[in-house]
Structures are given as structure tokens and as C-alpha cells.
Scaffold this motif. Sequence first.
Motif, PDB file in Angstrom:
ATOM      1  N   GLY A 264      13.085  -9.279  23.037  1.00 38.47           N
ATOM      2  CA  GLY A 264      12.106 -10.141  23.681  1.00 38.47           C
ATOM      3  C   GLY A 264      11.066  -9.378  24.467  1.00 38.47           C
ATOM      4  N   GLU A 265      10.680  -8.175  23.998  1.00 39.71           N
ATOM      5  CA  GLU A 265       9.691  -7.367  24.705  1.00 39.71           C
ATOM      6  C   GLU A 265       8.895  -6.544  23.704  1.00 39.71           C
ATOM      7  N   TRP A 266       7.750  -6.017  24.155  1.00 44.34           N
ATOM      8  CA  TRP A 266       6.877  -5.202  23.308  1.00 44.34           C
ATOM      9  C   TRP A 266       7.339  -3.758  23.312  1.00 44.34           C
ATOM     10  N   GLU A 267       7.330  -3.150  22.133  1.00 44.50           N
ATOM     11  CA  GLU A 267       7.712  -1.753  21.976  1.00 44.50           C
ATOM     12  C   GLU A 267       6.595  -0.991  21.263  1.00 44.50           C
ATOM     13  N   LYS A 268       6.498   0.293  21.573  1.00 49.79           N
ATOM     14  CA  LYS A 268       5.486   1.133  20.933  1.00 49.79           C
ATOM     15  C   LYS A 268       6.125   1.881  19.769  1.00 49.79           C
ATOM     16  N   LYS A 269       5.527   1.748  18.584  1.00 46.70           N
ATOM     17  CA  LYS A 269       6.076   2.350  17.371  1.00 46.70           C
ATOM     18  C   LYS A 269       5.022   3.215  16.694  1.00 46.70           C
ATOM     19  N   LYS A 270       5.505   4.263  16.018  1.00 59.20           N
ATOM     20  CA  LYS A 270       4.617   5.069  15.185  1.00 59.20           C
ATOM     21  C   LYS A 270       4.270   4.290  13.917  1.00 59.20           C
ATOM     22  N   VAL A 271       3.110   4.599  13.344  1.00 58.50           N
ATOM     23  CA  VAL A 271       2.653   3.910  12.138  1.00 58.50           C
ATOM     24  C   VAL A 271       2.740   4.878  10.962  1.00 58.50           C
ATOM     25  N   TYR A 272       3.360   4.428   9.865  1.00 64.01           N
ATOM     26  CA  TYR A 272       3.583   5.253   8.681  1.00 64.01           C
ATOM     27  C   TYR A 272       2.911   4.606   7.473  1.00 64.01           C
ATOM     28  N   SER A 273       2.487   5.454   6.537  1.00 59.09           N
ATOM     29  CA  SER A 273       1.901   4.979   5.281  1.00 59.09           C
ATOM     30  C   SER A 273       2.466   5.780   4.119  1.00 59.09           C
ATOM     31  N   TRP A 274       2.627   5.102   2.996  1.00 55.84           N
ATOM     32  CA  TRP A 274       2.921   5.753   1.717  1.00 55.84           C
ATOM     33  C   TRP A 274       1.791   5.385   0.769  1.00 55.84           C
ATOM     34  N   VAL A 275       1.222   6.392   0.118  1.00 61.84           N
ATOM     35  CA  VAL A 275       0.065   6.175  -0.753  1.00 61.84           C
ATOM     36  C   VAL A 275       0.340   6.820  -2.104  1.00 61.84           C
ATOM     37  N   CYS A 276       0.034   6.101  -3.175  1.00 58.50           N
ATOM     38  CA  CYS A 276       0.116   6.632  -4.542  1.00 58.50           C
ATOM     39  C   CYS A 276      -1.297   6.617  -5.116  1.00 58.50           C
ATOM     40  N   ILE A 277      -1.783   7.781  -5.548  1.00 54.99           N
ATOM     41  CA  ILE A 277      -3.166   7.909  -5.995  1.00 54.99           C
ATOM     42  C   ILE A 277      -3.225   8.410  -7.436  1.00 54.99           C
ATOM     43  N   GLU A 278      -4.387   8.190  -8.052  1.00 54.68           N
ATOM     44  CA  GLU A 278      -4.714   8.833  -9.326  1.00 54.68           C
ATOM     45  C   GLU A 278      -5.406  10.141  -8.973  1.00 54.68           C
ATOM     46  N   CYS A 279      -4.862  11.261  -9.431  1.00 53.43           N
ATOM     47  CA  CYS A 279      -5.260  12.574  -8.910  1.00 53.43           C
ATOM     48  C   CYS A 279      -6.700  12.955  -9.252  1.00 53.43           C
ATOM     49  N   LYS A 280      -7.203  12.595 -10.397  1.00 51.63           N
ATOM     50  CA  LYS A 280      -8.534  13.035 -10.806  1.00 51.63           C
ATOM     51  C   LYS A 280      -9.621  12.446  -9.912  1.00 51.63           C
ATOM     52  N   THR A 281      -9.486  11.161  -9.578  1.00 52.95           N
ATOM     53  CA  THR A 281     -10.532  10.470  -8.822  1.00 52.95           C
ATOM     54  C   THR A 281     -10.162  10.221  -7.371  1.00 52.95           C
ATOM     55  N   MET A 282      -8.905  10.479  -6.966  1.00 51.58           N
ATOM     56  CA  MET A 282      -8.398  10.195  -5.621  1.00 51.58           C
ATOM     57  C   MET A 282      -8.387   8.697  -5.321  1.00 51.58           C
ATOM     58  N   PHE A 283      -8.299   7.871  -6.358  1.00 47.39           N
ATOM     59  CA  PHE A 283      -8.294   6.421  -6.164  1.00 47.39           C
ATOM     60  C   PHE A 283      -6.893   5.959  -5.777  1.00 47.39           C
ATOM     61  N   PRO A 284      -6.757   5.152  -4.696  1.00 39.66           N
ATOM     62  CA  PRO A 284      -5.421   4.673  -4.290  1.00 39.66           C
ATOM     63  C   PRO A 284      -4.954   3.540  -5.194  1.00 39.66           C
ATOM     64  N   ILE A 285      -3.999   3.823  -6.055  1.00 40.48           N
ATOM     65  CA  ILE A 285      -3.458   2.806  -6.953  1.00 40.48           C
ATOM     66  C   ILE A 285      -2.665   1.775  -6.152  1.00 40.48           C
ATOM     67  N   VAL A 286      -1.877   2.249  -5.223  1.00 46.70           N
ATOM     68  CA  VAL A 286      -1.094   1.350  -4.373  1.00 46.70           C
ATOM     69  C   VAL A 286      -0.769   2.094  -3.084  1.00 46.70           C
ATOM     70  N   TYR A 287      -0.683   1.360  -1.982  1.00 48.35           N
ATOM     71  CA  TYR A 287      -0.306   1.955  -0.699  1.00 48.35           C
ATOM     72  C   TYR A 287       0.344   0.878   0.160  1.00 48.35           C
ATOM     73  N   HIS A 288       1.101   1.316   1.135  1.00 50.66           N
ATOM     74  CA  HIS A 288       1.742   0.373   2.060  1.00 50.66           C
ATOM     75  C   HIS A 288       1.827   1.032   3.426  1.00 50.66           C
ATOM     76  N   THR A 289       1.577   0.236   4.483  1.00 55.26           N
ATOM     77  CA  THR A 289       1.581   0.730   5.858  1.00 55.26           C
ATOM     78  C   THR A 289       2.460  -0.178   6.697  1.00 55.26           C
ATOM     79  N   GLN A 290       3.271   0.412   7.569  1.00 57.21           N
ATOM     80  CA  GLN A 290       4.122  -0.373   8.448  1.00 57.21           C
ATOM     81  C   GLN A 290       4.473   0.439   9.688  1.00 57.21           C
ATOM     82  N   ALA A 291       4.832  -0.283  10.752  1.00 57.84           N
ATOM     83  CA  ALA A 291       5.218   0.367  12.013  1.00 57.84           C
ATOM     84  C   ALA A 291       6.727   0.543  12.060  1.00 57.84           C
ATOM     85  N   ASP A 292       7.260   1.167  11.029  1.00 58.17           N
ATOM     86  CA  ASP A 292       8.694   1.410  10.926  1.00 58.17           C
ATOM     87  C   ASP A 292       8.928   2.455   9.850  1.00 58.17           C
ATOM     88  N   ASN A 293      10.092   3.048   9.864  1.00 63.09           N
ATOM     89  CA  ASN A 293      10.412   4.057   8.855  1.00 63.09           C
ATOM     90  C   ASN A 293      10.637   3.405   7.496  1.00 63.09           C
TER      91      ASN A 293
END
Length: 647
Positions: A264-293
Motif C-alpha cells: 500500500g505504498e509507492w516504491e522506486k524501481k529500475k526500468v528494464y527493456s528487452w529489444v529485438c532488432i533487424e541488424c541491417k537497418t536497426m529497426f526494432p521488430i519487437v521490444y518490451h519495457t517494464q519496471a521489474d526484472n
Amino acid sequence: MIEFHNYLKLKGIGRRAFYYQLEQGKIFKKEVGRRIFVIDPQLSISDEAKLTLKQEALKELEMLTLRANAHRPKDLEAGKKYHSKEINAIITQMLETVSIWQKRGVDLRGWSRAACYRKIENPEALKRKTRSDIFGNKNEQLANPVVYEKLKALYFKRFFESKEKFPSKRRICKQISMFCRKNEEFYEIAAIPFSTLYDNIKKMHERYAHEIIHLYKNNYSDLSKHRVYNEGAFTADMEFMEWYAIDDHVHEIEGAWIFNTVKGEWEKKKVYSWVCIECKTMFPIVYHTQADNFNGDDIKLLLLKALMNAGRPVKGILMDNGLASTKRCRELLDRLGVKHDSGKAYDWMHKAIQERIFGFVKTEFASEWNNYIGGGRSEVRHTSNKMSPEQCDFTAKQYIDRFDNYMEGFYQTVERDRTDNYKKVTISVREDFENRWLKFTPEYIDAVKLRFSYMLNKVAKMSLQHLSLGNEGVYTAGYDNMLDPVLQMRDYMCYYNPLDLSECDIYALENILIQKTGEMIEKGQYVATLSRMRDKVPETKRRENAILNKKNFKMLKAYAENTVDITLAENFDAFGPELNEKGQILDTRKGLHQKALMIMQDAENKVKEVVIPDTKKRGRKPAEEAELTPEELQSLKDITESGEYDD
């Protein structure tokens, strides 16, 4: 800055003109001791430009020297002087050339009249000779090899004992000097002037490549940044859609607020992202971000989404030895036949293009937030004397929403300088990807194979052409691909895709034989694909369900008729010999009479059974034979005489 007299000679002016320009502020003077130096902005020329001009001047003077040498007699003895009008004229021209170049700011030495004659007599003097003692020690103590080896040993020991990234040579030199003054066996080194000692230690440092060796022994990761790399990697050597790269990133902020419903209180969390890209163009095919491991299941789902969005990569997926290399992720890719390369541990060059994207995220997005901490202590934002990061004034949801806007907007649409096939191009990530995608034919993986490879399943009972997967919904067979009655009313293993619940596949849990058709379905074999009912519009749902039920009842009716015919054919002798044209039994009375007799016999056997009283503990005594009551006898008589019997 040039000396006063040289400046007057170079510019060809007198003292009056010099002081006049000084009053006008065009030039400046500076006194160092008793010498006066002049600062003229017009003479400020780079060292590279001075070197180029000097080379041009020397080339011109060498040509004049060789031309003058051509006027000397060929059989003239060496060292014998020879004068002619042509040689004198050329020497005069050489002196004028030297004067012209000096006025341009080029310092030329060794071109006096006498020096010109010597160079004409011996053109080999134009080539500057290397001194024979260039790498020798001029100091008397260090000229002794024994003393020099002592100094080298002391320096090596002090230098490699230090674990600094770049140890100070001056400090090491002071330590050696103080140590030698206290130890009599090193008195020769103690007598060497500090400047000479430092100069020799500096030369040792350069000649033994100690800067590189120290990095190798203490900071190998920094040394590896300078190793040989493949020119054209990710640009020329790699084609479009050949490789995907997937990696995680910890955002360079101190944290974001998230509400803990349990506490029942606010906590400070680190923010993490996982990104999958197409290497030639650096285009992000899919990514996800969350404040948890993240865990292995999260990455497995991310890989599934990438393969669904863009299809199978031509060569494979680049990853590190972290979560993406867990057993469950590797098994998914192995089942789908997708190659995965995790590379060596701690080898950031393995997926350098992915690290470059995280550099963009750091400088273009994370640096805009109050509690930005960067990649090191020097990058932390401070607006007060406190060394801690700034206070966080935003929630994790606000940060993630803005990050999504950045990844879908600025990151993809801003024009960037790229190298494509060794040529510099300026193009956005999105435009580059879309241009190549139009000419590319993706290889999508079959949906049934994706569902089976992901291995998310439940056991459910198949009813009449439909089954329920609980919260996922009710799934029905298609009326154009209905299940045989033998396949209904059974348990099946249902595989489904959590990213696309519109369909699920059912697999047999036992060996099934459809005797009517002779088809054999083995345990674990794919049976059918069902579609989810809730994804259809109401009108379509009602119409398809009505058709499905109607067809299924027709199938069951036909099955029932065929089953009776098969039974009659297989058990022909069990029925009376008289059959009408429709195959119906005529002599049914005889069959019912036989059944009645069997019932009577069973009743007689039942009354003759021995009953052991509950109170009797020892010994056994035959019970008296029971007799039928009048009512039971009348019932049996009625059955035999009626000619009808109902099971």
C-alpha cells in the motif's frame, strides 16, 4: 610568436612601421626576459601547413642544386672546387628562393652561399643522415649496461605493481629516485639528474609498449575495444533480414515510482527493456519495457512475437549468454529450426549494433529526465552539493509511455548517417526498413508449428464439435472440416499461442482407430485446429453454429444406421433367419421369449444362494430354500404369456 628582429626581416619593414602597426592593434608584442617577441595573427599557420610549405621549398631548392651540379665537369676530382657563371647564377637564384620562402613564414636553415656550394659539389649531402648514436645513452652512468639494467628492473617493478589504468611515469620516476638515495647499491642511479632519469624512463615506456601491455594485464576490456574489427560488419557483409539481435538494457535513470498494492505504498524501481532488432537497418521488430526484472518466459514470449511479426531470419538470432540463452528459449528456437548464436561471454562486439541502439536511447531519451545517472559518476546530474541523483518526480507508467512514443517516433523517423556498402548515406531507420521490406519476401512460420513449439498447453475434453479452455474461451471445429464422431467426447492436449488466441490445436492423448474409415491416429499426433467462438461477430457465430450442429446430427444419424447394418452383418446367426426387404427382424417374439426364460433361470439361482446371518460367528449352516411368493409367480406367468418384454 616570432622574435622581433626576425619579424622585421621577414616582413621587410622598419621599426617605425612596426610600432605604427602595434598602435593600430594589428600586431602584438610580448617581452620574455630581455627578448621581444611579436604576435601577428596573419602569421598564425598550422603546423601541418608549415610542414607542407617547407617540403615544397626544399623540393624547389633541391632541383636548383641538381641543375647546378650538372654544370660541373664529370671528370673533376672529388673535393676540388669549380666555379662558372652558370653555377653562380643558380646559387644567386637559390638565395633569392630562400628569402622568398622565409618571408612566407617558412624557416629554412643551412642554405647560405657556402652551404649551397657544398651541396652542389656533393648532392648526397641533400639527404639528411641519421645519427649513429640516436638510440644511445649520452649519460655516463646510463651508458654502463649494468646501471641501465638496474634502472630498467626498478621501473618495470614499479610500473606493473600499479593497478591504475594509466600509471604516472613522473611519480614512478620520483619513487625510483628516492629509493636509490636510500640504497647504496643503486648510488649510480641516484646521481642521475631527474630530467635525464625521467627522459630515459619515458623512452623505456615507449620502446617496450608498456601502455598496451599494462592494459592487457589490468584492463583487458579496454584493450579489446582497439582490436581488429571486420570492416563493413552489419553494413556491407550483412544482408537485410539475415540476422536478428536481442539484448536487454537498464535505463540510465535512478528509478521510477510504482505503487505496491501489497504494502500500500509507492516504491522506486529500475526500468528494464528487452529489444529485438533487424541488424541491417536497426529497426526494432519487437521490444518490451517494464519496471521489474524479466524472466526466461518473458524472453521466450518476446522471441515468439518477433518471429510472428517479421518471420524467420535468414541466418539466425544474435544474443548474449544471459536470459535469451536459457534452456526454454533455446528449445523454442531449436524446435522452429532457427539458429541462435550467443557468442563469447563478455564480448560486446558480438552484437555491437544492438549496443549502438542503446547509446541512442541513452543520449536521446534517458538524458532528458531529472534523475538521469548516465554511464558513470561524471555523467550524474547534480544541481546542488549533494552527490546523490536528483529526486524522481514521475511514475513508471509515465516513463514507459514516453519511451514507447520515442521508439515509435523520433528513433525511427529522425535521419541518421549510416554506412551502406562502404558508402555514407543519410536515412531514417523506418525509411530504410520499409524500402528494403518492399523488395523482400518474408518466410513466415506455420501457425501450427509456432503453437506446438511454444509448448503452452492444457488438457480439455472435446464435446460435440467444441471444447472449452476456461478463460481463453470456447473453441469450435469448422463446419467444412468437422471431427468424426469417434474423435468426439474425448480428452485432448490443446496447444495455443498466448499472443494469438484465435486458434488452438488439439493432439491425441491415446491411440485412436476410426474403424469406419480405417484411419489410425497415434498418441501425440496432431488432430485438428479449432477456432475461438468469441472472435466472431454474433451473426456469423449463430449461423456457423447452427450449420455445425445440423451437420453433426446428420453425421451421427448416418453413423447409427451404418452401425446397425454392420452389427447385423457380423452377427447374422444371432438373429432369426427371416428378414424383410428393409433388413428388419420378423421373428421378434421368439427372441423375447428366450430373454424371459433367462430371467426366470436367474431368479431361481438367486433364491438358492446361501445367506450367512450377521449374528453367526462360527460354523456355517445351509439356509432353508426360499419359495416364490404368489405375486412373483403371477408376474412371471404374465411375462411369458404376453409376448412383449421391455428391458
